[in-house]
Design a protein around this motif. Structure first.
Motif, PDB file in Angstrom:
ATOM      1  N   ARG A 192       0.820  -1.209   0.000  1.00 16.20           N
ATOM      2  CA  ARG A 192       0.000   0.000   0.000  1.00 16.20           C
ATOM      3  C   ARG A 192       0.856   1.262   0.000  1.00 16.20           C
ATOM      4  NH1 ARG A 192      -5.319  -0.983   1.394  1.00 16.20           N
ATOM      5  NH2 ARG A 192      -5.793  -3.124   1.924  1.00 16.20           N
ATOM      6  N   PHE A 193       2.071   1.131  -0.497  1.00 14.99           N
ATOM      7  CA  PHE A 193       3.024   2.230  -0.354  1.00 14.99           C
ATOM      8  C   PHE A 193       2.522   3.506  -1.002  1.00 14.99           C
ATOM      9  CE2 PHE A 193       6.699   4.751  -1.574  1.00 14.99           C
ATOM     10  CZ  PHE A 193       7.388   4.808  -0.385  1.00 14.99           C
ATOM     11  N   GLU A 194       1.998   3.386  -2.220  1.00  8.47           N
ATOM     12  CA  GLU A 194       1.600   4.594  -2.946  1.00  8.47           C
ATOM     13  C   GLU A 194       0.472   5.326  -2.230  1.00  8.47           C
ATOM     14  OE1 GLU A 194       0.300   5.978  -7.448  1.00  8.47           O
ATOM     15  OE2 GLU A 194       0.632   3.864  -6.981  1.00  8.47           O
ATOM     16  N   SER A 195      -0.521   4.587  -1.736  1.00  8.38           N
ATOM     17  CA  SER A 195      -1.643   5.240  -1.055  1.00  8.38           C
ATOM     18  C   SER A 195      -1.206   5.827   0.282  1.00  8.38           C
ATOM     19  CB  SER A 195      -2.792   4.246  -0.851  1.00  8.38           C
ATOM     20  OG  SER A 195      -2.378   3.110  -0.117  1.00  8.38           O
ATOM     21  N   ILE A 196      -0.280   5.150   0.969  1.00  8.69           N
ATOM     22  CA  ILE A 196       0.234   5.699   2.226  1.00  8.69           C
ATOM     23  C   ILE A 196       0.992   7.001   1.956  1.00  8.69           C
ATOM     24  CG2 ILE A 196       1.877   5.312   4.113  1.00  8.69           C
ATOM     25  CD1 ILE A 196       1.165   2.345   3.964  1.00  8.69           C
ATOM     26  N   ALA A 197       1.804   7.004   0.909  1.00  8.02           N
ATOM     27  CA  ALA A 197       2.560   8.210   0.560  1.00  8.02           C
ATOM     28  C   ALA A 197       1.620   9.351   0.192  1.00  8.02           C
ATOM     29  CB  ALA A 197       3.517   7.918  -0.595  1.00  8.02           C
ATOM     30  N   ASP A 198       0.573   9.027  -0.587  1.00 10.01           N
ATOM     31  CA  ASP A 198      -0.384  10.069  -0.971  1.00 10.01           C
ATOM     32  C   ASP A 198      -1.100  10.635   0.246  1.00 10.01           C
ATOM     33  OD1 ASP A 198       0.249   9.824  -3.623  1.00 10.01           O
ATOM     34  OD2 ASP A 198      -1.420   8.489  -4.106  1.00 10.01           O
ATOM     35  N   ALA A 199      -1.455   9.753   1.194  1.00  7.29           N
ATOM     36  CA  ALA A 199      -2.179  10.209   2.385  1.00  7.29           C
ATOM     37  C   ALA A 199      -1.289  11.053   3.286  1.00  7.29           C
ATOM     38  CB  ALA A 199      -2.709   8.999   3.159  1.00  7.29           C
ATOM     39  N   SER A 200       0.009  10.800   3.256  1.00 11.75           N
ATOM     40  CA  SER A 200       0.911  11.470   4.186  1.00 11.75           C
ATOM     41  C   SER A 200       1.436  12.798   3.675  1.00 11.75           C
ATOM     42  CB  SER A 200       2.099  10.545   4.505  1.00 11.75           C
ATOM     43  OG  SER A 200       1.667   9.311   5.024  1.00 11.75           O
ATOM     44  N   SER A 201       1.664  12.901   2.377  1.00  8.39           N
ATOM     45  CA  SER A 201       2.423  14.027   1.837  1.00  8.39           C
ATOM     46  C   SER A 201       1.806  15.382   2.158  1.00  8.39           C
ATOM     47  CB  SER A 201       2.581  13.867   0.326  1.00  8.39           C
ATOM     48  OG  SER A 201       3.325  12.705   0.029  1.00  8.39           O
ATOM     49  N   ASP A 202       0.480  15.476   2.030  1.00 11.77           N
ATOM     50  CA  ASP A 202      -0.168  16.776   2.192  1.00 11.77           C
ATOM     51  C   ASP A 202      -0.745  16.989   3.580  1.00 11.77           C
ATOM     52  OD1 ASP A 202       0.365  17.384  -0.462  1.00 11.77           O
ATOM     53  OD2 ASP A 202      -1.478  16.414  -1.146  1.00 11.77           O
ATOM     54  N   LEU A 203      -0.801  15.942   4.408  1.00  9.17           N
ATOM     55  CA  LEU A 203      -1.601  16.018   5.624  1.00  9.17           C
ATOM     56  C   LEU A 203      -0.804  15.767   6.898  1.00  9.17           C
ATOM     57  CD1 LEU A 203      -4.556  14.030   4.079  1.00  9.17           C
ATOM     58  CD2 LEU A 203      -4.511  16.486   4.473  1.00  9.17           C
ATOM     59  N   VAL A 204       0.456  15.438   6.755  1.00  9.08           N
ATOM     60  CA  VAL A 204       1.312  15.184   7.916  1.00  9.08           C
ATOM     61  C   VAL A 204       2.453  16.182   7.910  1.00  9.08           C
ATOM     62  CG1 VAL A 204       2.819  13.527   9.073  1.00  9.08           C
ATOM     63  CG2 VAL A 204       0.754  12.726   7.923  1.00  9.08           C
ATOM     64  N   ARG A 205       2.740  16.748   9.070  1.00  6.25           N
ATOM     65  CA  ARG A 205       3.852  17.691   9.203  1.00  6.25           C
ATOM     66  C   ARG A 205       4.741  17.224  10.339  1.00  6.25           C
ATOM     67  NH1 ARG A 205       3.156  24.235   9.122  1.00  6.25           N
ATOM     68  NH2 ARG A 205       5.361  24.758   8.898  1.00  6.25           N
ATOM     69  N   THR A 206       6.026  17.115  10.082  1.00 10.84           N
ATOM     70  CA  THR A 206       6.936  16.628  11.117  1.00 10.84           C
ATOM     71  C   THR A 206       8.321  17.231  10.927  1.00 10.84           C
ATOM     72  OG1 THR A 206       7.911  14.640  12.132  1.00 10.84           O
ATOM     73  CG2 THR A 206       7.575  14.589   9.760  1.00 10.84           C
ATOM     74  N   ASP A 207       9.062  17.300  12.030  1.00 13.35           N
ATOM     75  CA  ASP A 207      10.454  17.728  11.952  1.00 13.35           C
ATOM     76  C   ASP A 207      11.407  16.546  12.105  1.00 13.35           C
ATOM     77  OD1 ASP A 207      10.110  17.155  14.623  1.00 13.35           O
ATOM     78  OD2 ASP A 207      10.670  19.126  15.374  1.00 13.35           O
ATOM     79  N   VAL A 208      10.879  15.312  12.012  1.00 19.44           N
ATOM     80  CA  VAL A 208      11.747  14.130  12.022  1.00 19.44           C
ATOM     81  C   VAL A 208      12.580  14.151  10.741  1.00 19.44           C
ATOM     82  CG1 VAL A 208      11.824  11.607  11.932  1.00 19.44           C
ATOM     83  CG2 VAL A 208      10.145  12.753  13.391  1.00 19.44           C
ATOM     84  N   PRO A 209      13.914  14.122  10.846  1.00 15.66           N
ATOM     85  CA  PRO A 209      14.739  14.148   9.632  1.00 15.66           C
ATOM     86  C   PRO A 209      14.681  12.822   8.878  1.00 15.66           C
ATOM     87  CG  PRO A 209      16.130  13.995  11.590  1.00 15.66           C
ATOM     88  CD  PRO A 209      14.725  14.166  12.079  1.00 15.66           C
ATOM     89  N   GLN A 210      14.855  12.899   7.560  1.00 16.29           N
ATOM     90  CA  GLN A 210      14.836  11.687   6.746  1.00 16.29           C
ATOM     91  C   GLN A 210      15.871  10.668   7.223  1.00 16.29           C
ATOM     92  OE1 GLN A 210      14.755  12.217   2.466  1.00 16.29           O
ATOM     93  NE2 GLN A 210      13.972  14.302   2.676  1.00 16.29           N
ATOM     94  N   SER A 211      16.985  11.155   7.723  1.00 17.54           N
ATOM     95  CA  SER A 211      18.054  10.254   8.155  1.00 17.54           C
ATOM     96  C   SER A 211      17.644   9.384   9.333  1.00 17.54           C
ATOM     97  CB  SER A 211      19.297  11.067   8.531  1.00 17.54           C
ATOM     98  OG  SER A 211      18.984  12.019   9.536  1.00 17.54           O
ATOM     99  N   MET A 212      16.560   9.749  10.044  1.00 17.20           N
ATOM    100  CA  MET A 212      16.121   8.975  11.197  1.00 17.20           C
ATOM    101  C   MET A 212      15.074   7.918  10.843  1.00 17.20           C
ATOM    102  SD  MET A 212      17.798   9.871  13.869  1.00 17.20           S
ATOM    103  CE  MET A 212      16.780   9.134  15.156  1.00 17.20           C
ATOM    104  N   ILE A 213      14.648   7.879   9.573  1.00 20.21           N
ATOM    105  CA  ILE A 213      13.591   6.938   9.195  1.00 20.21           C
ATOM    106  C   ILE A 213      14.030   5.500   9.446  1.00 20.21           C
ATOM    107  CG2 ILE A 213      12.218   6.059   7.272  1.00 20.21           C
ATOM    108  CD1 ILE A 213      12.296   8.887   6.098  1.00 20.21           C
ATOM    109  N   GLY A 214      15.254   5.180   9.051  1.00 23.79           N
ATOM    110  CA  GLY A 214      15.744   3.821   9.269  1.00 23.79           C
ATOM    111  C   GLY A 214      15.818   3.462  10.744  1.00 23.79           C
ATOM    112  N   VAL A 215      16.261   4.417  11.560  1.00 25.27           N
ATOM    113  CA  VAL A 215      16.360   4.177  13.005  1.00 25.27           C
ATOM    114  C   VAL A 215      14.985   3.889  13.592  1.00 25.27           C
ATOM    115  CG1 VAL A 215      16.979   5.207  15.227  1.00 25.27           C
ATOM    116  CG2 VAL A 215      18.413   5.632  13.221  1.00 25.27           C
TER     117      VAL A 215
END
Length: 354
Positions: free
Chosen positions: A280-303
């Motif tokens: 469901r990656f594409e739908s999750i990405a679509d749901a998140s892009s415009d409606l979620v705001r965060t200051d978590v850096p991309q580098s922390m996603i793996g962690v």
């Protein structure tokens, strides 16, 4: 991936021409042509679709997550402030309807969810906060100073947090960070804000969540009409139903709703697995892009992904700073910080069985 798709297409077609189909036996021509077509569709199409998903993922990560490097835990734990905003098509502005501080053990992934009532009075402000000059005795103007009201108050005064937008945040989010730090005594490293529409879309993108409902939930607002019911027992909820479960006020208190919000958060933690993300990656990405705001850096996603996988298998601890233990009108913040410290203390290591 695009290069691989093109290379595979050219190589396959080249091999097909080398076969000199017209010189092969008539009985072999059909299956050779079919094999070539299947090879092109599977290999080239698969690589092309993977390239497309990679682009979607890159765009989503860039739209949702902030920049920056790896962040070290504080005292062995990461903290993430989860804010559920009450913005929507029928509302003006935004206030955090749900306030949760997630404290995550950086070794085991064990999660403690600390619920802060949205109607908490006199939230203490740390001295180092830009809010302290205006509220040295806490956010203490009575009924107009519930903790959730700090968000719009700070949004109207962006000069207090001039660098907030550049770091993926906002003055309102930063004000909530400072207030929650004052309430809990814990530093808040990261924040995530999702509005009502985003919550509903994200649940739908995940394929729904399963929640064990203890008692039937009447859907509606106190004084308004009943619009439905969620039956007791194990229920698979889509986004709309999960949102009702987390927000329904019919014959319920704000503190009942906090319990329901925590139920949904725990269900998402338990049920969001790699298979769901991939399918469901594409739908999750679509749901998140415009409606979620965060200051978590991309580098922390793996962690955080690694910690989430580990944390799913461990008990989840929940602490609600609500009456009767913590009175929301006259809160005992010293007691609240003691309870928080106990809740985030490391779980005892089990004694090996001889």
């Amino acid at each position: 991936l695009v290069f691989y798709a093109v290379l595979w297409l050219v190589t396959t077609l080249n091999a097909f021409t080398l076969l000199r189909l017209v010189r092969t036996a008539p009985s072999a021509r059909g299956w050779l042509a079919a094999l070539t077509a299947v090879t092109i569709v599977v290999a080239t199409g698969g690589a092309g679709y993977a390239a497309y998903l990679t682009g979607v993922g890159r765009d989503a990560l860039g739209a949702v997550f902030a920049g920056g490097g790896i962040v070290e835990p504080i005292d062995g734990r990461y903290t993430v402030l989860l804010l559920g905003g009450d913005a929507g098509p029928d509302r003006l502005g935004l206030r955090p309807d749900s306030i949760t501080l997630a404290s995550i053990d950086a070794s085991s992934g064990a999660v403690t969810l600390i619920g802060v009532p949205r109607n908490l009075y006199n939230a203490p402000i740390p001295p180092e906060s830009p809010l302290y000059e205006a509220w040295p005795n806490g956010f203490d103007c009575g009924d107009d100073c519930l903790i959730s009201y700090l968000y719009p108050w700070a949004e109207e005064r962006p000069e207090l947090y001039p660098t907030a937008a550049a770091t993926g945040s906002s003055p309102g989010i930063e004000a909530m960070r400072d207030a929650v730090e004052g309430v809990t005594g814990l530093p808040v490293q990261f924040t995530v804000l999702i509005d009502m529409a985003g919550f509903e879309d994200l649940i739908d993108a995940l394929g729904g969540v399963v929640i064990d409902v203890e008692e039937p939930i009447t859907l509606g607002i106190n004084g308004g009409p009943v619009v439905g019911e969620i039956a007791a027992g194990e229920q698979r909820m889509d986004g709309e139903t999960a949102l009702w479960y987390a927000r329904s006020r019919y014959n319920l208190t704000d503190f009942d709703r906090m319990e329901h919000q925590r139920d949904v958060q725990e269900a998402m933690l338990r049920q969001l697995d790699p298979t769901t993300v991939l399918t469901r990656f594409e739908s999750i990405a679509d749901a998140s892009s415009d409606l979620v705001r965060t200051d978590v850096p991309q580098s922390m996603i793996g962690v955080f992904t690694d910690l989430a996988v580990r944390g799913r298998e461990l008990p989840l601890r929940r602490l609600e700073l609500v009456p009767p233990t913590i009175d929301n009108v006259q809160p005992d913040y010293a007691l609240a910080r003691i309870l928080v410290a106990e809740a985030v203390a490391p779980l005892p290591t089990p004694t090996p069985t001889p």
